[in-house]
Design a protein around this motif. Structure first.
Motif, short mmCIF file in Angstrom:
data_model
loop_
_atom_site.label_atom_id
_atom_site.label_comp_id
_atom_site.label_asym_id
_atom_site.label_seq_id
_atom_site.Cartn_x
_atom_site.Cartn_y
_atom_site.Cartn_z
N ARG A 74 -18.84 -18.07 54.92
CA ARG A 74 -18.11 -17.24 53.95
C ARG A 74 -16.95 -16.52 54.61
N ALA A 75 -17.17 -16.03 55.85
CA ALA A 75 -16.08 -15.40 56.59
C ALA A 75 -14.97 -16.41 56.86
N ASP A 76 -15.38 -17.64 57.14
CA ASP A 76 -14.42 -18.71 57.42
C ASP A 76 -13.60 -19.06 56.18
N ALA A 77 -14.25 -19.05 55.02
CA ALA A 77 -13.54 -19.32 53.77
C ALA A 77 -12.51 -18.22 53.51
N ALA A 78 -12.88 -16.98 53.83
CA ALA A 78 -11.93 -15.85 53.67
C ALA A 78 -10.78 -16.02 54.65
N LEU A 79 -11.09 -16.48 55.87
CA LEU A 79 -10.05 -16.72 56.87
C LEU A 79 -9.07 -17.79 56.37
N TYR A 80 -9.62 -18.81 55.75
CA TYR A 80 -8.78 -19.89 55.21
C TYR A 80 -7.81 -19.33 54.17
N ARG A 81 -8.30 -18.40 53.33
CA ARG A 81 -7.43 -17.79 52.32
C ARG A 81 -6.33 -16.97 52.99
N ALA A 82 -6.70 -16.27 54.08
CA ALA A 82 -5.70 -15.48 54.80
C ALA A 82 -4.59 -16.39 55.34
N LYS A 83 -4.97 -17.57 55.82
CA LYS A 83 -3.99 -18.54 56.32
C LYS A 83 -3.09 -19.01 55.18
N ARG A 84 -3.76 -19.32 54.07
CA ARG A 84 -3.03 -19.86 52.92
C ARG A 84 -2.07 -18.80 52.35
N ASP A 85 -2.49 -17.53 52.44
CA ASP A 85 -1.67 -16.44 51.90
C ASP A 85 -0.55 -16.01 52.85
N GLY A 86 -0.30 -16.80 53.86
CA GLY A 86 0.88 -16.53 54.70
C GLY A 86 0.56 -16.07 56.11
N ARG A 87 -0.71 -16.00 56.50
CA ARG A 87 -1.14 -15.62 57.87
C ARG A 87 -0.83 -14.14 58.15
N ASN A 88 -1.28 -13.69 59.34
CA ASN A 88 -1.09 -12.29 59.76
C ASN A 88 -1.60 -11.33 58.68
N CYS A 89 -2.75 -11.64 58.09
CA CYS A 89 -3.31 -10.74 57.08
C CYS A 89 -4.83 -10.86 57.09
N VAL A 90 -5.46 -9.98 56.30
CA VAL A 90 -6.93 -9.91 56.25
C VAL A 90 -7.37 -10.26 54.82
N ARG A 91 -8.39 -11.11 54.70
CA ARG A 91 -8.98 -11.39 53.39
C ARG A 91 -10.49 -11.27 53.53
N SER A 92 -11.13 -10.90 52.40
CA SER A 92 -12.59 -10.79 52.47
C SER A 92 -13.25 -11.70 51.44
N ALA A 93 -14.48 -12.09 51.75
CA ALA A 93 -15.22 -13.00 50.87
C ALA A 93 -15.73 -12.24 49.67
#
Ligand SMILES: [Mg+2]
Length: 321
Positions: free
Chosen positions: A302-321
Motif C-alpha cells: 500500500r505504501a508502494d502504491a502511494a509512492l507510485y502516485r507520488a511519482k505520477r503526480d510529478g515526483r518530489n512529493c508525498v502521497r498516502s494510501a
C-alpha cells in the motif's frame, strides 16, 4: 589511599611498533610489593599502575579498564575474590582478565581463585621472570579473545546491514517490520510505513559517472538517518528504494514526517566528483490497518502504491494510501 597513577604510557613505545603498551593494573595493599611489581612490569615494557586497595582498584578499573589486573587476595574491606566477582558483573570490566598474586598457597585457595574466573594464580613470593611470562600469556589470550569478539560482532552486523549504506538490509528490515506489527497489535498502537524512491536515479548515475550513484545512496542514507525520529527504523529496500518503519505513528504524523524527509533531501546538496547536485525523493505513506489485519507485505504494497502516485503526480512529493 591514593589514586593510581599510570606510568610508561606516554614515554614508552614498543621498539619498532606503533602499538600502545598494554596496561596492567596492580591491586595490592602492601605498598612495597605493589611498587616492586610495578617496576618489574615497567622494565618489561608495560604501562602499570598500583591501586593500594580494593576500592581504589574497583574505581580505577571501571574508570579506564586495563588490559589485565594483577590482584592481591588478602586486603582489608573487600577481598580479592569479591573484587574479582564484582568486576565480572560490570559491563566495562566483564572481559578484563585477572591474575591473583597472593600469599595464599593452599590448593583450595588456588582452586577457588581459578573457579571464580581468574585466568591465572601466582603464589608469593613469586619468581620475577615467571610472573612476567604469566602476564605475557594472559595478555596474549586477552588479545585473541578481543579479536574474536570483534570479528563476531562484525559478522552479526554484516548479516543485518546493507553493505553500501549501513542501513538495515531488506531481510533485516522485514524482520523488524513483522516485530513492529505484532507489537502494534498487542499495544493497539498505530504503525506507519514510508516508502521512498530517489527521483530520476538514472540521471544521478550519469552525474556520478562510474561510481554509479553509490555516493548519492550513501548520502541519502545519512539524510534519512538524521531526519527520522529515534524510534523509527530505516532500511534500504531495493536499489534506490528506502523504507521507514514508524511506530506509534498514525497516517497524519506519517505524512508529516514524510514531508520533513522530502524537504531535507531537497535541501541537501549531494557532493560528487562533478560538483554538487540537488536530488529529490518521492514518498508513499501507509498506516497498518489492524482490522484488515494484513501482513507486512500488504502494508508495504500500500505504501508502494502511494509512492507510485507520488511519482505520477510529478515526483518530489508525498502521497498516502
Ligand atoms: Mg594483602
Amino acid at each position: 589511599m591514593y589514586a593510581a597513577t599510570w606510568s610508561n604510557e606516554a614515554t614508552h613505545s614498543r621498539i619498532g611498533g606503533q602499538e600502545r603498551p598494554r596496561r596492567v593494573l596492580i591491586v595490592e595493599d602492601d605498598e612495597a610489593v605493589g611498587e616492586m611489581i610495578r617496576a618489574v612490569l615497567e622494565r618489561s615494557g608495560y604501562a602499570a599502575a598500583v591501586a593500594d586497595g580494593p576500592e581504589n582498584g574497583l574505581s580505577e578499573a571501571l574508570a579506564q579498564p586495563p588490559d589485565l589486573i594483577l590482584m592481591d587476595i588478602m586486603m582489608s574491606g573487600m577481598d580479592g575474590y569479591n573484587l574479582a566477582q564484582r568486576l565480572q558483573r560490570e559491563e566495562r570490566t566483564r572481559y578484563t582478565p585477572v591474575i591473583f598474586v597472593t600469599a595464599l598457597a593452599k590448593t583450595s585457595d588456588v582452586v577457588h581463585g581459578l573457579d571464580l574466573g581468574a585466568v591465572d594464580y601466582v603464589v608469593k613470593p613469586f619468581i620475577v621472570p615467571e610472573l612476567v611470562s604469566r602476564v605475557k600469556a594472559a595478555l596474549r589470550l586477552k588479545a585473541s579473545q578481543d579479536e574474536l569478539r570483534r570479528a563476531n560482532s562484525e559478522l552479526a552486523a554484516l548479516a543485518l546491514a546493507d553493505s553500501l549504506t549501513g542501513l538495515h538490509n531488506r531481510r533485516s528490515f522485514m524482520e523488524r517490520l513483522e516485530q513492529s506489527i505484532a507489537y502494534s497489535i498487542r499495544r493497539r498502537d498505530p504503525l506507519s510505513c514510508l516508502m521512498l524512491d530517489l527521483d530520476h536515479f538514472k540521471e544521478i548515475n550519469d552525474f556520478y559517472g562510474h561510481q554509479k550513484g553509490d555516493i548519492a545512496l550513501q548520502q541519502m542514507a545519512g539524510v534519512l538517518r538524521h531526519t527520522v525520529r529515534i524510534a523509527d527504523t530505516v532500511g534500504r529496500y531495493g536499489g534506490e528504494e528506502f523504507a521507514v518503519i514508524c511506530p506509534s505513528t498514525d497516517i497524519h504524523a506519517a505524512v508529516h514526517l514524510a514531508e520533513r524527509v522530502r524537504a531535507a533531501v531537497e535541501a541537501h546538496r549531494f557532493d560528487g566528483p562533478e560538483g554538487r547536485l540537488s536530488i529529490t525523493v518521492s514518498v508513499g505513506c501507509a498506516v497498518y490497518d489492524p482490522v484488515l489485519n494484513t501482513g507486512a507485505e500488504a502494508l508495504l504494497a500500500r505504501a508502494d502504491a502511494a509512492l507510485y502516485r507520488a511519482k505520477r503526480d510529478g515526483r518530489n512529493c508525498v502521497r498516502s494510501a
